[in-house]
Write an enzyme that holds these catalytic residues in place. Structure first.
Site, PDB file in Angstrom:
ATOM      1  N   GLU A  83      10.542 -13.246 -12.085  1.00  0.00           N
ATOM      2  CA  GLU A  83       9.787 -12.099 -11.550  1.00  0.00           C
ATOM      3  C   GLU A  83       9.100 -11.297 -12.653  1.00  0.00           C
ATOM      4  OE1 GLU A  83      11.702 -10.123  -7.582  1.00  0.00           O
ATOM      5  OE2 GLU A  83      12.937 -10.017  -9.363  1.00  0.00           O
ATOM      6  N   HIS A 126      21.804 -34.533  -9.571  1.00  0.00           N
ATOM      7  CA  HIS A 126      20.975 -34.933  -8.423  1.00  0.00           C
ATOM      8  C   HIS A 126      19.525 -34.510  -8.605  1.00  0.00           C
ATOM      9  CE1 HIS A 126      24.505 -36.254  -6.295  1.00  0.00           C
ATOM     10  NE2 HIS A 126      25.095 -35.093  -6.551  1.00  0.00           N
ATOM     11  N   LYS A 157      15.284 -12.979 -11.190  1.00  0.00           N
ATOM     12  CA  LYS A 157      14.982 -11.809 -12.041  1.00  0.00           C
ATOM     13  C   LYS A 157      14.094 -12.231 -13.203  1.00  0.00           C
ATOM     14  CE  LYS A 157      15.699  -9.232 -10.272  1.00  0.00           C
ATOM     15  NZ  LYS A 157      16.072  -8.744  -8.989  1.00  0.00           N
ATOM     16  N   ASN A 186      -1.630   1.664   5.947  1.00  0.00           N
ATOM     17  CA  ASN A 186      -0.695   0.707   5.379  1.00  0.00           C
ATOM     18  C   ASN A 186      -0.257  -0.186   6.529  1.00  0.00           C
ATOM     19  OD1 ASN A 186       1.231  -0.620   3.951  1.00  0.00           O
ATOM     20  ND2 ASN A 186       2.579   1.137   3.643  1.00  0.00           N
ATOM     21  N   GLY A 187      -0.304  -1.519   6.344  1.00  0.00           N
ATOM     22  CA  GLY A 187       0.096  -2.425   7.418  1.00  0.00           C
ATOM     23  C   GLY A 187      -1.014  -3.416   7.703  1.00  0.00           C
ATOM     24  N   TRP A 201      -2.899  -2.662  -1.645  1.00  0.00           N
ATOM     25  CA  TRP A 201      -2.460  -3.997  -2.053  1.00  0.00           C
ATOM     26  C   TRP A 201      -3.161  -4.933  -1.092  1.00  0.00           C
ATOM     27  CZ3 TRP A 201       1.516  -7.736  -0.416  1.00  0.00           C
ATOM     28  CH2 TRP A 201       1.969  -8.552  -1.465  1.00  0.00           C
ATOM     29  N   CYS A 239       0.831  -1.213   0.000  1.00  0.00           N
ATOM     30  CA  CYS A 239       0.000   0.000   0.000  1.00  0.00           C
ATOM     31  C   CYS A 239       0.867   1.265   0.000  1.00  0.00           C
ATOM     32  CB  CYS A 239      -0.870   0.036   1.242  1.00  0.00           C
ATOM     33  SG  CYS A 239      -1.856  -1.436   1.453  1.00  0.00           S
ATOM     34  N   ARG A 248       5.125   0.547  -5.883  1.00  0.00           N
ATOM     35  CA  ARG A 248       5.044  -0.309  -4.705  1.00  0.00           C
ATOM     36  C   ARG A 248       4.125  -1.510  -4.940  1.00  0.00           C
ATOM     37  NH1 ARG A 248       6.595   2.458   0.042  1.00  0.00           N
ATOM     38  NH2 ARG A 248       5.051   1.421   1.335  1.00  0.00           N
ATOM     39  N   LYS A 256       7.167  -4.061  -4.376  1.00  0.00           N
ATOM     40  CA  LYS A 256       8.543  -3.594  -4.181  1.00  0.00           C
ATOM     41  C   LYS A 256       8.972  -3.764  -2.735  1.00  0.00           C
ATOM     42  CE  LYS A 256      12.341  -1.489  -5.303  1.00  0.00           C
ATOM     43  NZ  LYS A 256      13.260  -2.297  -6.113  1.00  0.00           N
ATOM     44  N   GLU A 259      20.165 -15.282  -8.319  1.00  0.00           N
ATOM     45  CA  GLU A 259      19.620 -13.952  -8.575  1.00  0.00           C
ATOM     46  C   GLU A 259      19.086 -13.833 -10.008  1.00  0.00           C
ATOM     47  OE1 GLU A 259      18.499 -11.561  -7.133  1.00  0.00           O
ATOM     48  OE2 GLU A 259      18.593  -9.867  -8.500  1.00  0.00           O
TER      49      GLU A 259
HETATM   50  C1  G6P Z   1      10.481  -7.880  -2.573  1.00  0.00           C
HETATM   51  C2  G6P Z   1      11.064  -7.176  -3.783  1.00  0.00           C
HETATM   52  C3  G6P Z   1      12.467  -7.706  -4.054  1.00  0.00           C
HETATM   53  C4  G6P Z   1      13.341  -7.551  -2.821  1.00  0.00           C
HETATM   54  C5  G6P Z   1      12.699  -8.201  -1.591  1.00  0.00           C
HETATM   55  C6  G6P Z   1      13.442  -7.802  -0.325  1.00  0.00           C
HETATM   56  O1  G6P Z   1      10.278  -9.235  -2.867  1.00  0.00           O
HETATM   57  O2  G6P Z   1      10.244  -7.396  -4.902  1.00  0.00           O
HETATM   58  O3  G6P Z   1      13.042  -6.969  -5.126  1.00  0.00           O
HETATM   59  O4  G6P Z   1      14.573  -8.155  -3.058  1.00  0.00           O
HETATM   60  O5  G6P Z   1      11.348  -7.739  -1.442  1.00  0.00           O
HETATM   61  O6  G6P Z   1      13.308  -6.421  -0.160  1.00  0.00           O
HETATM   62  P1  G6P Z   1      14.327  -5.496   0.609  1.00  0.00           P
HETATM   63  O7  G6P Z   1      13.737  -4.127   0.517  1.00  0.00           O
HETATM   64  O8  G6P Z   1      14.351  -6.006   2.028  1.00  0.00           O
HETATM   65  O9  G6P Z   1      15.649  -5.615  -0.041  1.00  0.00           O
END
Ligand code: G6P
Length: 609
Positions: free
Chosen positions: A489, A505, A486, A100-101, A74, A2, A27, A604, A482
């Protein structure tokens, strides 16, 4: 996640609120709404879907008023719908709340309110807050909010307005971020700085359990007992262009291209250049005692956790200190063994991730020393850690993290090198060589970006693959994790990463003609092993992309395509090898017709569990 905005001042509130909400779109959200007060009359407009839908809904009416609040939601309690969107109002229709929360005791509070005759319209936990504020209201909104938050368990950032007090917004927070923008004849409220930058660069970061009351000409701060507090504003160095796209089609591509500058920024001031080159961590308050740690524990989520995996290899290699790297959501719920000599490195781009903060607080309660690596100045993590090393990547808007990740890596290298020097595992001469290598990274990143079109062409041929596997060993394994994240995502291709030694394995059972295998090959001592892994997947019909050094001939002819990166010591490759993989994910998303900046179902900043 949010987003909250608020405005009180000389301008009409509605366009400011909509504009500020747009800056929080990154966000992630599924509905939006605003509430505006005009001479005590409250107008609330809400809509499921993107902000555009709300804008269309109100396009034909004029919503006047110089004070208002807005929200992008959200969904957590109740599906995305008009009625569940914020602002939520009380029974009198005078009080509006954005939140928010998550209010953990909302069911209990709701039952109590219902037993007192309150009828609920939405499924949200937020509606409880609106009714409680009304219940506690005795002609003073501030006092009513203070009474209300005493009853709330969980996390909240709230903005509240009331028709009886059309000159002020009351805001409060606990475990959820809130920033106040200090303007001229106007003041603003937001979950994050980019929403404010068009109006002001002077901000107040609200502390946990702190309350702000915004008027057009001032903001007052209170503790949760109602006692006044003085607070200094902070000047944000980012300007509005840093938070916008600057000619790039997407934030993600812009942020990938910002990496050379961001890496240079991370290094700036942290390297002493007089006499011999050495590392300067005075600015973060680092003392040699930290390097005496018996163990380093790294905790984080998502991409930041992948930085932590690199961090483990870096610290073990250069500083010879044992490292545990943990996913924060696992760490907080198992029974970890903490030693008084452990130090914790907590990595979080936003500094607000709920699980990461919980893990940090657990370690802190147990007496551990906390070093935070974060990008957000004034974030909760930054404020609660003992030491903070800022990544200085600038605002990262795209959900998929890129420049925040590579700058986190540079912070980890700087720390590990300093640990190594203090622990006697790196000589001052070797340190100088390593520093020179670190300093070469921005230029080398730039060289990779110049070859972007090759990656784009490769993505145009391969974007339709059903399965994409990333494999590598040691540092390449960390970057495989990573890179696979990516790709999944933003392109929604099924992608997985595995340590190349694990191929036999399990993963090999899935390899067939429809598979693309990306083999990261930068760990020279293990090239033979990688070559044999590549042969095994090729024999089963997979297409293979190799990522290796520009001057490395070893893999010529063994792959369908090769991405090349400038040479650096094998232990420093993660900062560079991830860049082609970021671009590959970006171009696959584009080819598949997806907006890389707004991946479905992802947020985000994950400030709730
Ligand atoms: C979400 C974001 C990721 C991020 C993760 C941890 O999943 O989409 O991009 O790596 O949170 O977030 P932070 O702000 O703690 O790095």
């Amino acid at each position: 996640m949010c987003g909250i905005v608020g405005y009180v001042g000389e301008e009409q509130a509605t366009p400011v609120l909509l504009n500020a909400l747009k800056k929080l779109e990154y966000r992630g959200y599924d509905s939006a709404g605003i509430a505006v007060l005009d001479s005590g009359r409250l107008t609330v407009r809400k809509a499921k879907g993107r902000l555009r839908v709300l804008e269309e809904k109100i396009a034909t009416e004029v919503i006047r008023g110089h004070i208002g609040i807005g929200h992008t939601r959200w969904a957590t309690h109740g599906e995305p719908s008009d009625v569940n969107s914020h602002p939520q109002t009380d029974v009198s229709g005078k009080i509006a709340v954005v939140h928010n929360g998550i209010i953990e005791n909302y069911a209990k509070l709701k039952a109590w309110l219902e037993s007192n005759g309150v009828e609920f319209r939405s499924e949200t936990d937020t509606e409880v807050i609106a009714h409680l504020v009304n219940f506690n209201y005795n002609g003073d909104l501030l006092a009513a909010v203070i009474e209300t938050i005493k009853k709330l368990e969980g996390s909240y950032a709230i903005g509240v307005i009331c028709g009886n007090e059309p000159d002020r917004i009351v805001a409060a927070r606990k475990d959820s971020p809130l920033v106040i923008g200090k303007g001229v004849h106007e003041n603003l409220l937001a979950s994050d700085v980019p929403a404010l930058l068009e109006y002001t660069q002077d901000v107040y970061y609200l502390d946990d359990r702190e309350i702000a009351v915004l008027y057009a000409d001032r903001t007052e701060f209170y503790d949760d007992y109602g006692a006044r507090r003085e607070k200094q504003s902070v000047r944000v160095e980012w300007d509005i262009s840093a938070a916008e796209k600057n000619g790039f089609e997407h934030f993600m591509r812009k942020e990938i291209h910002e990496q050379p500058a961001a890496l240079a920024n991370t290094l700036r001031t942290r390297i002493k250049t007089y006499a011999a080159k050495s590392i300067n961590l005075e600015e973060i308050g680092f003392s040699p005692d930290w390097a005496k740690a018996g163990r380093v524990v790294i905790t984080a989520c998502g991409t930041a956790w992948h930085a932590g995996v690199v961090g483990k290899y870096v610290f073990e290699h250069f500083a010879r200190v044992p490292v545990d790297v943990d996913i924060a959501s696992e760490y907080r719920y198992r029974e970890p063994i903490l030693n008084p000599h452990d130090i914790f490195i907590i990595i979080s781009q936003s500094g607000e991730t709920a699980d990461t903060l919980a893990a940090m607080r657990m370690a802190k309660t147990a007496g551990a020393k906390i070093l935070a690596i974060t990008n957000v100045v004034g974030s909760t993590l930054a404020r609660e850690a003992d030491l903070v090393m800022y990544t200085r990547a600038g605002p990262e808007i795209a959900v998929a993290s890129t420049k925040a990740f590579t700058t986190q890596l540079v912070c980890l290298y700087l720390l590990a090198f300093q640990f190594g020097l203090l622990r006697g595992t790196i000589s001052p001469e070797r340190l100088e060589t390593l520093i020179r290598e670190l300093e070469s990274l921005p230029d080398k990143a730039r060289e990779i970006l110049r070859e972007e079109s090759g990656i784009q062409r490769f993505a145009a041929r391969q974007f339709n693959k059903d399965k994409v596997f990333f494999m590598g060993r040691l540092f390449d394994y960390a970057i495989s994790l990573e890179s696979a994240l990516k790709l999944k995502e933003i392109s929604y291709a099924h992608s997985e990463a595995f340590a190349a030694g694990e191929l036999k394995h399990g993963p090999i059972a899935l390899v067939d003609k429809g598979t693309l295998v990306v083999a990261l090959c930068t760990q020279s001592a293990l090239f033979d092993k990688m070559e044999s892994n590549i042969k095994q997947v090729k024999a089963r019909g997979a297409s293979v992309l190799v990522l290796t050094y520009r001057d490395e001939e070893r893999f010529n002819g063994s792959a369908d395509a090769i991405f090349r990166i400038p040479r650096v010591p094998d232990e420093l490759t993660p900062v560079l090898s991830v860049i082609p993989c970021q671009l590959f994910a970006y171009y696959c998303a584009i080819q598949r017709g997806h907006d890389p900046d707004k991946p479905r179902n992802l947020a985000k900043s994950v400030t709730v569990e």
